[in-house]
Design a protein around this motif. Structure first.
Motif, PDB file in Angstrom:
ATOM      1  N   LYS A  44       0.819  -1.203   0.000  1.00 52.63           N
ATOM      2  CA  LYS A  44       0.000   0.000   0.000  1.00 52.63           C
ATOM      3  C   LYS A  44       0.855   1.256   0.000  1.00 52.63           C
ATOM      4  N   ARG A  45       2.002   1.225   0.695  1.00 54.44           N
ATOM      5  CA  ARG A  45       2.883   2.385   0.811  1.00 54.44           C
ATOM      6  C   ARG A  45       4.042   2.349  -0.183  1.00 54.44           C
ATOM      7  N   ARG A  46       3.895   1.591  -1.268  1.00 55.89           N
ATOM      8  CA  ARG A  46       5.000   1.406  -2.201  1.00 55.89           C
ATOM      9  C   ARG A  46       5.451   2.694  -2.882  1.00 55.89           C
ATOM     10  N   ASP A  47       4.624   3.752  -2.829  1.00 64.18           N
ATOM     11  CA  ASP A  47       5.018   5.030  -3.414  1.00 64.18           C
ATOM     12  C   ASP A  47       5.984   5.802  -2.529  1.00 64.18           C
ATOM     13  N   THR A  48       6.187   5.378  -1.283  1.00 65.27           N
ATOM     14  CA  THR A  48       7.120   6.053  -0.394  1.00 65.27           C
ATOM     15  C   THR A  48       8.525   5.980  -0.987  1.00 65.27           C
ATOM     16  N   PRO A  49       9.297   7.095  -0.966  1.00 69.50           N
ATOM     17  CA  PRO A  49      10.615   7.104  -1.615  1.00 69.50           C
ATOM     18  C   PRO A  49      11.516   5.948  -1.227  1.00 69.50           C
ATOM     19  N   LEU A  50      11.565   5.570   0.050  1.00 71.41           N
ATOM     20  CA  LEU A  50      12.482   4.513   0.452  1.00 71.41           C
ATOM     21  C   LEU A  50      12.032   3.131   0.000  1.00 71.41           C
ATOM     22  N   LEU A  51      10.749   2.972  -0.389  1.00 73.39           N
ATOM     23  CA  LEU A  51      10.277   1.702  -0.939  1.00 73.39           C
ATOM     24  C   LEU A  51      10.341   1.691  -2.459  1.00 73.39           C
ATOM     25  N   ARG A  52      10.249   2.853  -3.069  1.00 81.32           N
ATOM     26  CA  ARG A  52      10.306   2.931  -4.529  1.00 81.32           C
ATOM     27  C   ARG A  52      11.633   2.409  -5.056  1.00 81.32           C
ATOM     28  N   ILE A  53      12.691   2.592  -4.266  1.00 79.84           N
ATOM     29  CA  ILE A  53      14.017   2.196  -4.701  1.00 79.84           C
ATOM     30  C   ILE A  53      14.242   0.705  -4.557  1.00 79.84           C
ATOM     31  N   ARG A  54      13.418   0.020  -3.749  1.00 80.85           N
ATOM     32  CA  ARG A  54      13.605  -1.404  -3.484  1.00 80.85           C
ATOM     33  C   ARG A  54      12.868  -2.261  -4.506  1.00 80.85           C
ATOM     34  N   SER A  55      13.324  -3.478  -4.635  1.00 78.69           N
ATOM     35  CA  SER A  55      12.661  -4.435  -5.523  1.00 78.69           C
ATOM     36  C   SER A  55      11.656  -5.237  -4.701  1.00 78.69           C
ATOM     37  N   LEU A  56      10.504  -4.625  -4.416  1.00 82.75           N
ATOM     38  CA  LEU A  56       9.507  -5.277  -3.574  1.00 82.75           C
ATOM     39  C   LEU A  56       8.965  -6.553  -4.214  1.00 82.75           C
ATOM     40  N   GLY A  57       8.882  -6.567  -5.529  1.00 81.13           N
ATOM     41  CA  GLY A  57       8.369  -7.756  -6.201  1.00 81.13           C
ATOM     42  C   GLY A  57       9.186  -8.988  -5.880  1.00 81.13           C
ATOM     43  N   LEU A  58      10.524  -8.868  -5.959  1.00 84.01           N
ATOM     44  CA  LEU A  58      11.399  -9.998  -5.668  1.00 84.01           C
ATOM     45  C   LEU A  58      11.383 -10.358  -4.187  1.00 84.01           C
TER      46      LEU A  58
END
Length: 566
Positions: A44-58
């Motif tokens: 839900k918070r994937r737009d946060t700058p520190l999450l945008r840089i991460r590969s959340l999918g993997l």
């Protein structure tokens, strides 16, 4: 000794509802709900700058696979006697190694992002081979190297998973321990049903899974740990990587000890052998799910603190001549910060007046105009957002050389048209390096409206000069909405070793000679610049101030200690 799930020849083929089994089942259910909520929060918070840089999918895919194994183990002591004889073998041979492969693949993303961000730090830029594109060779290896980094990681992980699954299937096929109709003679097991299940829970058939665990935990993880030793980020990413690498080390040895050492039998009554692996999974889930959740909350708190400080500063500076006084105060505070704080306050919250004077747009603009190097270095090497400050400084440099004809001050003649063309080429390079979703390594985060406006001006010339650079199926206005299950809210960095070098190399040896779009003017980057300035102000700037204060406090304590010793 018992088997993987603690079965013995004397076990009864029925569910075990002892207090220990119930405890593990309740704990597994509780933790599953907690992990699911944490993952949902990150998505839900994937737009946060520190999450945008991460590969959340993997990373979240890895967590899903690992947690399937974790859940099976928590209920294993309760329903292990009712499970088919080879069920535990398949769970151990698929969920766990495949999850570990995905997890360490996502972990390597951290090292790559840190490496790419160095190009935005002063004196840390990468060397670019202008002839990189002329050296391309045909073949699978060359094609693989030109893929973006995420795709390369996925390819390597899929290969590792395929090898693991192949070996698992091969061991199952050739061993008559799991079936008597085919396989190598002499590998059969005899006795009662529970005696056969006990033998199926251990043996040489399990060694492909053991080797996989040793490979990821004792070879890949220490390499990542060593390579991340000099990285100091503000997002908890390095802490997560180190903690996960260390937590994964004892799991496999303790599992083997519990499975084969007779002295562990009393312990196995309360802690079945695979629980030792689950402790490692528990640490991985805490570091991969809950630490990022905490970092997001901390980021939101710091952002709100910054907005409150800005509001207080604006309220305090209202009145006659207040702007001049506040500007002077801001300049003084910024100069003091960059030269070493006169105050030793370690927290942004400790001095309200100072906080309000420094946490505002005037202070940020003062630094960007006078001395952006410390901020740019911090944003690249510590905050992994170096593209934002680099974009702002590039736009400032571009604005300084805008010809009068482009501002509408003078009439456009032949000489001014050449100046406008040179100005357009410089703007085109800024667009390709920082904004284009097809060419930029780290596209800055601007609204779809602003992106569409800039694309209408620069995208066609950029494609002519730099090539397509990306998928033609991507909508430039909404590049992140390709699928409903797309974790990354912006395009991931371009990881190919050739892709970004195209912009850097071509910048040195080619220019666009086509018609300059009529919409191109001196204000073309104004909206994007304003958006990125606000992003830096509420995200990177307060972290930078805190780091400067911390450095000052550490220096003061060191000086005080030295003075006392003297």
């Amino acid at each position: 000794m018992g088997s993987e799930l603690g079965l013995t020849a004397d076990s009864k083929p029925q569910a075990d509802y002892s207090p220990i089994s119930i405890w593990w089942a309740v704990w597994g259910s509780f933790w599953t709900v907690a992990v699911a909520l944490g993952m949902a929060y990150l998505i839900k918070r994937r737009d946060t700058p520190l999450l945008r840089i991460r590969s959340l999918g993997l990373s979240l895919s890895a967590i899903a696979l690992l947690h399937l194994y974790f859940t099976a183990v928590q209920f294993g002591s309760m329903y292990g006697a009712l499970m088919p004889g080879d069920a535990q073998y398949w769970i151990m041979g698929t969920y766990l190694p495949c999850g570990m492969a995905l997890f360490h693949g996502s972990n390597s993303y951290f090292l790559h992002v840190a490496k790419l961000q160095k190009r935005f730090a002063p004196y840390e830029t990468r060397r670019v081979d202008p002839a990189a594109y002329s050296k391309r060779k045909p073949g699978l290896i060359s094609l693989f190297r030109r893929l973006d980094y995420t795709t390369r990681v996925v390819v390597l992980v899929v290969i590792a998973m395929a090898i693991q699954i192949f070996l698992t299937v091969l061991m199952w096929v050739i061993s008559r321990k799991f079936h008597r109709s085919w396989g190598i003679p002499g590998t059969e097991v005899y006795g009662s049903e529970m005696a056969q299940k006990t033998e199926q829970g251990r043996g040489w058939e399990w060694w492909p899974g053991v080797f996989s665990q040793v490979f990821w935990a004792w070879i890949v993880a220490p390499i990542i740990l060593w390579r991340s030793r000099n990285i100091h980020d503000t997002q908890g990413w390095r802490v997560q990587t180190i903690a996960c690498a260390i937590a994964g080390l004892p799991g496999t040895p303790m599992w083997l000890i519990a499975l084969y050492v007779p002295g562990m039998e009393p312990v196995n009554k309360y802690l079945i052998p695979p629980q030792w692996l689950c402790f490692s999974i528990l640490a991985i889930e805490i570091c991969t799910v809950f630490i990022p959740c905490w970092e997001v909350m901390r980021h939101q708190s710091l952002r709100q603190e910054t907005l409150d400080a800005i509001a207080q500063w604006e309220k305090r500076t209202k009145g006659n001549n207040a702007d001049d006084k506040s500007l002077g105060s801001t300049a003084t505070m910024v100069d003091s910060m960059l030269s070493g704080w006169k105050s030793t306050n370690g927290s942004v919250k400790t001095n309200s007046s100072a906080r309000e004077s420094i946490l505002n747009m005037s202070a940020l603009e003062y630094v960007l105009d006078r001395n952006p190097t410390p901020l740019q270095k911090f944003s690249a090497l510590n905050d992994f957002s170096g593209e934002n400050v680099a974009f702002l400084t590039s736009v400032t440099e571009w604005k300084a050389v805008i010809p009068p004809a482009l501002r509408g001050v003078t009439e456009k003649d032949d000489s001014s048209k050449e100046s406008i063309r040179a100005c357009f080429n410089q703007a085109l390079f800024i667009y390709a390096e920082f904004i284009s979703v097809h060419h930029a390594e780290f596209p800055v985060n601007i609204s779809s409206h602003d992106l569409k406006k800039l694309d209408s001006i620069f995208e066609e010339p950029a494609r002519i000069l730099f090539g397509n650079g990306g998928s033609a199926d991507t909508d430039p206005a909404t590049p992140f909405n390709k699928s409903t299950f797309d974790f990354d809210a912006r395009p991931s960095p371009i990881y190919s070793e050739f892709s970004q070098s195209s912009v850097s190399a071509i910048k040195e040896r080619a220019q666009y000679w086509g018609e300059v779009p009529a919409a191109f003017d001196a204000t073309v980057f104004d909206d994007a610049e304003k958006s990125i300035k606000y992003l830096v102000l509420t995200n990177t700037w307060p972290k930078f101030i805190r780091s400067q204060r911390r450095i000052s406090v550490d220096s003061a304590e060191t000086l005080r200690s030295t003075t006392e010793l003297v």
